[in-house]
Write an enzyme that holds these catalytic residues in place. Structure first.
Site, PDB file in Angstrom:
ATOM      1  N   SER A 125     114.671 126.061   5.138  1.00  0.00           N
ATOM      2  CA  SER A 125     113.609 126.012   4.127  1.00  0.00           C
ATOM      3  C   SER A 125     112.399 126.814   4.570  1.00  0.00           C
ATOM      4  O   SER A 125     112.097 126.911   5.767  1.00  0.00           O
ATOM      5  CB  SER A 125     113.202 124.549   3.931  1.00  0.00           C
ATOM      6  OG  SER A 125     111.998 124.468   3.204  1.00  0.00           O
ATOM      7  N   TYR A 150     110.847 115.578   7.316  1.00  0.00           N
ATOM      8  CA  TYR A 150     111.837 116.427   6.633  1.00  0.00           C
ATOM      9  C   TYR A 150     111.763 117.863   7.160  1.00  0.00           C
ATOM     10  O   TYR A 150     112.766 118.447   7.564  1.00  0.00           O
ATOM     11  CB  TYR A 150     111.605 116.412   5.113  1.00  0.00           C
ATOM     12  CG  TYR A 150     112.206 117.605   4.423  1.00  0.00           C
ATOM     13  CD1 TYR A 150     113.570 117.707   4.236  1.00  0.00           C
ATOM     14  CD2 TYR A 150     111.407 118.686   4.013  1.00  0.00           C
ATOM     15  CE1 TYR A 150     114.134 118.826   3.658  1.00  0.00           C
ATOM     16  CE2 TYR A 150     111.956 119.800   3.427  1.00  0.00           C
ATOM     17  CZ  TYR A 150     113.321 119.868   3.244  1.00  0.00           C
ATOM     18  OH  TYR A 150     113.861 120.991   2.679  1.00  0.00           O
ATOM     19  N   LYS A 154     114.435 120.420   9.604  1.00  0.00           N
ATOM     20  CA  LYS A 154     114.894 121.801   9.373  1.00  0.00           C
ATOM     21  C   LYS A 154     114.613 122.656  10.619  1.00  0.00           C
ATOM     22  O   LYS A 154     115.443 123.466  11.033  1.00  0.00           O
ATOM     23  CB  LYS A 154     114.217 122.405   8.141  1.00  0.00           C
ATOM     24  CG  LYS A 154     114.633 121.760   6.829  1.00  0.00           C
ATOM     25  CD  LYS A 154     116.126 121.918   6.549  1.00  0.00           C
ATOM     26  CE  LYS A 154     116.598 121.186   5.319  1.00  0.00           C
ATOM     27  NZ  LYS A 154     118.062 121.097   5.202  1.00  0.00           N
TER      28      LYS A 154
HETATM   29  C1  UD1 Z   1     108.887 120.867  -1.304  1.00  0.00           C
HETATM   30  C2  UD1 Z   1     109.013 121.150   0.165  1.00  0.00           C
HETATM   31  C3  UD1 Z   1     110.211 121.989   0.436  1.00  0.00           C
HETATM   32  C4  UD1 Z   1     111.426 121.312  -0.122  1.00  0.00           C
HETATM   33  C5  UD1 Z   1     111.241 121.180  -1.616  1.00  0.00           C
HETATM   34  C6  UD1 Z   1     112.446 120.549  -2.261  1.00  0.00           C
HETATM   35  C7  UD1 Z   1     106.962 121.406   1.485  1.00  0.00           C
HETATM   36  C8  UD1 Z   1     105.819 122.291   1.867  1.00  0.00           C
HETATM   37  N1  UD1 Z   1     107.834 121.909   0.610  1.00  0.00           N
HETATM   38  O1  UD1 Z   1     108.465 122.071  -1.916  1.00  0.00           O
HETATM   39  O2  UD1 Z   1     110.385 122.169   1.807  1.00  0.00           O
HETATM   40  O3  UD1 Z   1     112.567 122.093   0.160  1.00  0.00           O
HETATM   41  O4  UD1 Z   1     110.078 120.375  -1.849  1.00  0.00           O
HETATM   42  O5  UD1 Z   1     112.479 119.176  -2.143  1.00  0.00           O
HETATM   43  O6  UD1 Z   1     107.061 120.307   1.930  1.00  0.00           O
HETATM   44  N2  UD1 Z   1     103.459 119.805  -8.323  1.00  0.00           N
HETATM   45  C9  UD1 Z   1     102.611 119.264  -9.265  1.00  0.00           C
HETATM   46  N3  UD1 Z   1     102.999 118.125  -9.908  1.00  0.00           N
HETATM   47  C10 UD1 Z   1     104.179 117.504  -9.656  1.00  0.00           C
HETATM   48  C11 UD1 Z   1     105.056 118.071  -8.700  1.00  0.00           C
HETATM   49  C12 UD1 Z   1     104.659 119.212  -8.051  1.00  0.00           C
HETATM   50  O7  UD1 Z   1     101.519 119.789  -9.522  1.00  0.00           O
HETATM   51  O8  UD1 Z   1     104.460 116.452 -10.271  1.00  0.00           O
HETATM   52  C13 UD1 Z   1     103.063 121.044  -7.636  1.00  0.00           C
HETATM   53  C14 UD1 Z   1     102.967 120.879  -6.127  1.00  0.00           C
HETATM   54  O9  UD1 Z   1     101.689 120.443  -5.749  1.00  0.00           O
HETATM   55  C15 UD1 Z   1     103.282 122.299  -5.661  1.00  0.00           C
HETATM   56  C16 UD1 Z   1     104.252 122.824  -6.720  1.00  0.00           C
HETATM   57  O10 UD1 Z   1     104.072 121.996  -7.853  1.00  0.00           O
HETATM   58  O11 UD1 Z   1     102.131 123.084  -5.686  1.00  0.00           O
HETATM   59  C17 UD1 Z   1     105.699 122.754  -6.277  1.00  0.00           C
HETATM   60  O12 UD1 Z   1     105.972 121.449  -5.822  1.00  0.00           O
HETATM   61  P1  UD1 Z   1     107.452 120.949  -5.487  1.00  0.00           P
HETATM   62  O13 UD1 Z   1     108.354 121.303  -6.607  1.00  0.00           O
HETATM   63  O14 UD1 Z   1     107.366 119.530  -5.097  1.00  0.00           O
HETATM   64  O15 UD1 Z   1     107.898 121.858  -4.269  1.00  0.00           O
HETATM   65  P2  UD1 Z   1     107.189 122.097  -2.847  1.00  0.00           P
HETATM   66  O16 UD1 Z   1     106.283 120.992  -2.504  1.00  0.00           O
HETATM   67  O17 UD1 Z   1     106.660 123.481  -2.845  1.00  0.00           O
END
Ligand code: UD1
Length: 337
Positions: A125, A150, A154
């Site tokens: 990842s 997590y 990795k």
């Molecule tokens: C996370 C993990 C990544 C993991 C992936 C899949 C980290 C840094 N990244 O990615 O390693 O492989 O999940 O499980 O830990 N967001 C919102 N509202 C929501 C959900 C998300 O605003 O309800 C935003 C988050 O703040 C982020 C973006 O959307 O900025 C993407 O979030 P998400 O889909 O959870 O992925 P990551 O956190 O990037």
């Protein structure tokens, strides 16, 4: 040629099984169904016309894993997806994450060595880079201290693979994924989060279909053009195809080193609001969302430098953000019919 796909009924695993079958590989799936269901095997067959072999057991079970490899010592390569992946849950239950994600890898590697199985593709990842100092982030960027158990699994897994390769003939390709989203064009397989989704796109589509009331956008005070965090979203089918190329590369003995690491991203960053806009455009739906506080542990922005993968693997992510959000939406609609 037989390929083992661990976690093959999961989100990325199932898409990869289909692509492997499309290229003529015989696939055997091992999955304990902890975050998926046996129906996915039927769904894979519906798409490809070929039923993959399937064994249900937990790879953290040493005896069962050893027995599996003894029975299947003709496997040419392994793609190892099976792992827990929820960042927040890993903070609450660190030992569960270390045991599940690391014991399974150790058992698989032991089985490979004992039975002369040479090739493994590992699901890594971009989380290993943390908040990179330079963007786009290349494979040479430093590994930052993991933000969660997590993420740490990795990093440690990559180290286990590297240490094991030093004393064996093991070939390793570690693929560092950016943010996989979207679903197969058939809408027969896709992402199936258990309970409330942690990730952005399933939360968007579940809100639009009426399962969730409102999406919370985590922070609009980041140092980015619109204030929301930026990620490199990649279509899951583009990602799946890269795995097939990695397997080909190992089997055809085209690797340059015993361990190779590749970023799998598009090279383009999109903010949370841009993803929402794309979704609204392709779906014609107005999404109910509100801005809330930042989510702990989130980084500001990350996107890949995919040049090394593009050049070395001859692979390039082809699908754009609208195709990603549209396929996710079609999948959500098909699922709820
Ligand atoms: C996370 C993990 C990544 C993991 C992936 C899949 C980290 C840094 N990244 O990615 O390693 O492989 O999940 O499980 O830990 N967001 C919102 N509202 C929501 C959900 C998300 O605003 O309800 C935003 C988050 O703040 C982020 C973006 O959307 O900025 C993407 O979030 P998400 O889909 O959870 O992925 P990551 O956190 O990037």
């Amino acid at each position: 040629m037989k390929i083992l796909v661990t976690g093959g009924t999961g989100y990325i695993g199932s898409h990869t099984v289909v692509e492997l079958q499309n290229k003529g590989y015989e696939v055997i799936i091992v999955d304990n169904l902890s975050n998926s269901s046996a129906d996915i095997v039927d769904n894979i067959q519906e798409i490809s016309g070929i039923r993959p072999l399937f064994e249900e057991f937990n790879l953290i079970n040493r005896e069962k894993t050893a027995d599996f490899f003894k029975r299947h010592n003709d496997i040419m390569g392994i793609i190892h997806f099976a792992a827990f992946k929820a960042v927040g849950e890993s903070v609450q239950h660190p030992l569960m994450y270390y045991r599940n994600n690391l014991d399974s890898l150790v058992n698989i590697l032991q089985g490979m060595i004992d039975n002369g199985i040479p090739n493994i593709v590992f699901s890594s990842s971009c989380t290993v880079y943390g908040q990179p100092d330079e963007l786009p982030v290349s494979e040479n960027a430093p590994i930052k201290k993991a933000e969660s158990p997590y993420g740490n699994t990795k990093q440690i897994s990559e180290e286990i693979l590297s240490d094991t390769a030093k004393t064996s003939d093991l070939n390793v390709i570690a693929l560092r994924y950016f943010n996989p989203i979207g679903a197969h064009e058939s809408a027969i397989i896709g992402e199936l989060p258990l309970g409330v989704p942690n990730n952005l796109v399933p939360f968007i589509t579940q809100t639009a279909i009426g399962i969730r009331e409102q999406l919370s956008v985590f922070g609009n005070d980041y140092d980015t053009p619109d204030g929301t965090a930026i990620r490199d979203y990649i279509h899951v089918v583009d990602l799946a195809k890269a795995h097939v190329i990695a397997v080909d590369r190992m089997i055809e003995k085209n690797m340059n080193k015993q361990i190779e690491i590749f970023n799998l991203g598009t090279g383009n960053g999109y903010s949370v609001l841009e993803v929402i806009k794309s979704f609204e455009k392709v779906s014609g739906q107005k999404l109910n969302y509100k801005i809330v506080a930042r989510r702990e542990g989130d980084i500001t922005q990350v996107w890949a430098d995919p040049e090394f993968s593009n050049k070395e693997l001859g692979w390039k992510a082809e699908k754009g953000i609208d195709e990603m959000t549209l396929s996710a939406w079609k999948w959500e609609q098909a699922l709820r019919k």
